[in-house]
Every structure is written in structure tokens, then in C-alpha cells.
Design an enzyme around this catalytic site. Structure first.
Site, PDB file in Angstrom:
ATOM      1  N   ASN A   1     -44.287  20.146  12.114  1.00  0.00           N
ATOM      2  CA  ASN A   1     -44.356  21.579  12.373  1.00  0.00           C
ATOM      3  C   ASN A   1     -45.640  22.129  11.758  1.00  0.00           C
ATOM      4  OD1 ASN A   1     -44.031  24.464  12.011  1.00  0.00           O
ATOM      5  ND2 ASN A   1     -41.886  24.201  12.548  1.00  0.00           N
TER       6      ASN A   1
ATOM      7  N   ASP B   1     -46.659  25.384  11.896  1.00  0.00           N
ATOM      8  CA  ASP B   1     -46.611  26.840  11.751  1.00  0.00           C
ATOM      9  C   ASP B   1     -47.386  27.340  10.539  1.00  0.00           C
ATOM     10  OD1 ASP B   1     -44.974  26.918  13.958  1.00  0.00           O
ATOM     11  OD2 ASP B   1     -43.135  27.373  12.863  1.00  0.00           O
TER      12      ASP B   1
ATOM     13  N   ARG C   1     -55.577  35.920   6.299  1.00  0.00           N
ATOM     14  CA  ARG C   1     -56.876  36.585   6.217  1.00  0.00           C
ATOM     15  C   ARG C   1     -57.420  37.007   7.582  1.00  0.00           C
ATOM     16  NH1 ARG C   1     -60.188  36.128   1.610  1.00  0.00           N
ATOM     17  NH2 ARG C   1     -58.842  36.426  -0.212  1.00  0.00           N
TER      18      ARG C   1
ATOM     19  N   HIS D   1     -43.393  27.326  16.405  1.00  0.00           N
ATOM     20  CA  HIS D   1     -42.446  28.417  16.605  1.00  0.00           C
ATOM     21  C   HIS D   1     -43.238  29.686  16.886  1.00  0.00           C
ATOM     22  CE1 HIS D   1     -38.882  30.956  14.815  1.00  0.00           C
ATOM     23  NE2 HIS D   1     -39.174  31.278  16.067  1.00  0.00           N
TER      24      HIS D   1
ATOM     25  N   ARG E   1     -42.980  33.184  17.085  1.00  0.00           N
ATOM     26  CA  ARG E   1     -42.030  34.221  16.698  1.00  0.00           C
ATOM     27  C   ARG E   1     -42.332  35.539  17.401  1.00  0.00           C
ATOM     28  NH1 ARG E   1     -39.029  33.507  11.829  1.00  0.00           N
ATOM     29  NH2 ARG E   1     -38.893  35.784  11.838  1.00  0.00           N
TER      30      ARG E   1
ATOM     31  N   HIS F   1     -47.305  33.798  12.515  1.00  0.00           N
ATOM     32  CA  HIS F   1     -48.165  32.622  12.319  1.00  0.00           C
ATOM     33  C   HIS F   1     -48.723  32.113  13.653  1.00  0.00           C
ATOM     34  CE1 HIS F   1     -44.220  30.827  12.991  1.00  0.00           C
ATOM     35  NE2 HIS F   1     -43.812  31.039  11.746  1.00  0.00           N
TER      36      HIS F   1
ATOM     37  N   GLU G   1     -40.292  25.945  19.572  1.00  0.00           N
ATOM     38  CA  GLU G   1     -39.183  26.709  19.009  1.00  0.00           C
ATOM     39  C   GLU G   1     -39.303  28.166  19.437  1.00  0.00           C
ATOM     40  OE1 GLU G   1     -38.219  24.246  14.907  1.00  0.00           O
ATOM     41  OE2 GLU G   1     -39.301  26.150  14.772  1.00  0.00           O
TER      42      GLU G   1
ATOM     43  N   HIS H   1     -35.508  21.374   8.322  1.00  0.00           N
ATOM     44  CA  HIS H   1     -35.611  22.624   7.578  1.00  0.00           C
ATOM     45  C   HIS H   1     -35.497  22.350   6.078  1.00  0.00           C
ATOM     46  CE1 HIS H   1     -36.038  26.979   7.658  1.00  0.00           C
ATOM     47  NE2 HIS H   1     -35.295  26.995   6.578  1.00  0.00           N
TER      48      HIS H   1
ATOM     49  N   GLY I   1     -42.411  20.639   8.165  1.00  0.00           N
ATOM     50  CA  GLY I   1     -43.652  21.398   8.240  1.00  0.00           C
ATOM     51  C   GLY I   1     -44.219  21.854   6.916  1.00  0.00           C
ATOM     52  N   HIS I   2     -43.506  22.768   6.244  1.00  0.00           N
ATOM     53  CA  HIS I   2     -44.050  23.405   5.044  1.00  0.00           C
ATOM     54  C   HIS I   2     -44.474  22.392   3.991  1.00  0.00           C
ATOM     55  CE1 HIS I   2     -43.936  25.696   1.221  1.00  0.00           C
ATOM     56  NE2 HIS I   2     -44.440  26.656   1.968  1.00  0.00           N
TER      57      HIS I   2
END
Length: 248
Positions: free
Chosen positions: A12, A14, A23, A48, A50, A55, A75, A196, A218-219
Site C-alpha cells: 500500500n 498511500d 507540503r 485508497h 478517499r 493522500h 480500495e 491493517h 503500507g504504513h
């Protein structure tokens, strides 16, 4: 669906876009991150889009659709805007997720059982464009069975509660919930993915669960990439999950 213990890694990207949007610059480029991830062994790229565009932007998705060598997992919330966009880009995979503007990140699974007619209509509409539709749900038998009823071929089990668990007993309880959810999903004939909150210190136990097709992460990858580079971060994660799956 995998027929062995080999497990796929969906990356991911994102939060590469999150850093860019902080920024309002043109960098870092999530498209470059996606290509680097593929070179490092990613089996697919997840994005994703959103409603609040915090993002990933439409342009990112359109570019990715043209350049990815693997496949896109798109997503999206169950809205008319997103349905129309998905019909335009025709991604290989679509994952329907719950979405609210106030949340920091996706906070729970989609309530399929509570809105079967709406989700079924979405699954049917998106399946017509050739996309494999999955539903992001909690590892709950009621939600898994509802996912089968609405015609989704795949589910993604929400691993956030496992990732957030603090004590060993809580971790064990949440891991067992995922194990049970995988078993129920497979018994229903569903492709079972998960994701997740997974990171380098908690992913192995989940990757070792037999029957999981793919993990979406992802993160943790973006954070680790600050120190080892994006290719290195993806390669490390891929090695971890493959080793864990091989031992299972």
C-alpha cells in the site's frame, strides 16, 4: 487463490502520498514507490482513493493503471463517485472499505451484514467491469457469511485489533480470531486476504496462518523506508512473510 503456503504481498503506497500532500509538493512520487516495490518483489500495489483526497489523488491512480507490471488493488468507499471512477479505470482488484472523514485511518471493517442489499448491488456492478471484488471486514463469522451472500469472491480480514493488542493474552485472542476467520472464509469458498496495522514485528504470526492468500501492508513499509530505502523495506517484508509461511 494460492494452493500452497506461498503468500502474496500487496504494498500500500498511500502514505508516500501522505508525505507529499503534507507540503503540497510533487514529491515523493507514489508512482515511483510502486515501481520500486514491484522491483523488490511486491505482488501487487494497493491504493485508497478517499473521498477527502487526503493522500492518493486521481492522477496517481490513472498513472499507476498505465505503468504497473503487477496489478492494482483499488480500495474505495461505496459511493457513486467511486463506483463511476472504478468503472472508468477497471482495476484488476477492488476492495470495498468503510470510510468516514473524521478517521485517522480505516477504523474497522465494512458492515456487510447490516447493508447487504447495498453491498450486493455494488459487488454486482463492479464485477461487470471484470474486477475481482473483495470486502474489508472484521474477522467475524456473521460478516464473512454475509460477504458470501452478496457475491463477493474475496474478503480482506481487518487485522487492526491484533496489531493494537497490548498484552500477550490480548494478542493471542486477536490472532485466534483471525485464524478462525480464515477458516470460516475458506469454508465459504472465499479468497481470504488480510491487512491493517501489520509491521515487521507482528506480521510473521499472521503470515503463518494457512489459507491466507495475500497480506496488504503500507504504513510500516513507508516508515522503514526512511532508513533502508523503499526497495529494501519491501524486500525485508517479503522475506519475512515468505519465511513465516514456509514454516507453517
Amino acid at each position: 487463490m494460492t494452493t500452497s503456503n506461498r503468500i502474496l504481498l500487496g504494498v500500500n503506497i498511500d502514505h508516500v502520498a501522505t508525505l507529499r500532500q503534507a507540503r503540497g509538493t510533487r514529491y515523493p512520487d507514489p508512482v515511483k514507490a510502486a515501481l520500486d516495490a514491484e522491483e523488490a518483489g511486491a505482488d501487487g500495489i494497493t491504493v485508497h482513493l478517499r473521498e477527502d483526497r487526503r493522500h492518493i489523488q486521481e492522477r496517481d491512480v490513472l498513472l499507476l493503471k498505465d505503468v504497473l507490471q503487477t496489478r492494482m488493488n483499488f480500495e474505495m468507499g461505496v459511493t457513486e463517485e467511486m463506483m463511476a471512477f472504478a468503472e472508468r479505470i477497471r482495476p484488476a482488484h477492488i476492495c470495498l472499505v468503510p470510510e468516514t472523514r473524521q478517521e485517522l485511518t480505516t477504523e474497522g471493517g465494512l458492515d456487510v451484514a447490516g447493508q447487504e442489499a447495498r453491498i450486493k448491488a455494488a459487488v454486482e456492478r463492479l464485477s461487470k467491469i471484470g474486477s475481482e471484488v473483495s470486502l474489508f471486514i472484521d474477522a467475524d463469522e456473521r460478516q464473512i457469511e454475509a460477504s458470501k451472500r452478496v457475491g463477493a469472491p474475496a474478503i480482506e480480514l481487518h487485522t487492526g485489533r491484533y496489531a493494537d493488542a497490548q498484552t500477550p493474552s490480548e494478542v493471542a485472542e486477536e490472532l485466534q480470531r483471525i485464524v478462525d476467520g480464515v477458516a470460516v472464509g475458506l469454508a465459504q469458498g472465499l479468497i481470504v486476504n488480510a491487512g491493517h496495522g501489520l509491521h515487521y514485528h507482528n506480521v510473521e504470526a499472521v503470515a503463518a496462518i494457512k489459507g491466507i492468500n495475500e497480506l496488504n501492508i503500507g504504513h510500516a513499509l513507508v516508515a522503514h523506508a526512511l532508513f533502508v530505502g523503499f526497495k529494501g523495506a519491501v524486500a525485508e517484508m517479503k522475506a519475512l512473510i515468505l519465511a513465516a509461511a514456509a514454516k507453517a
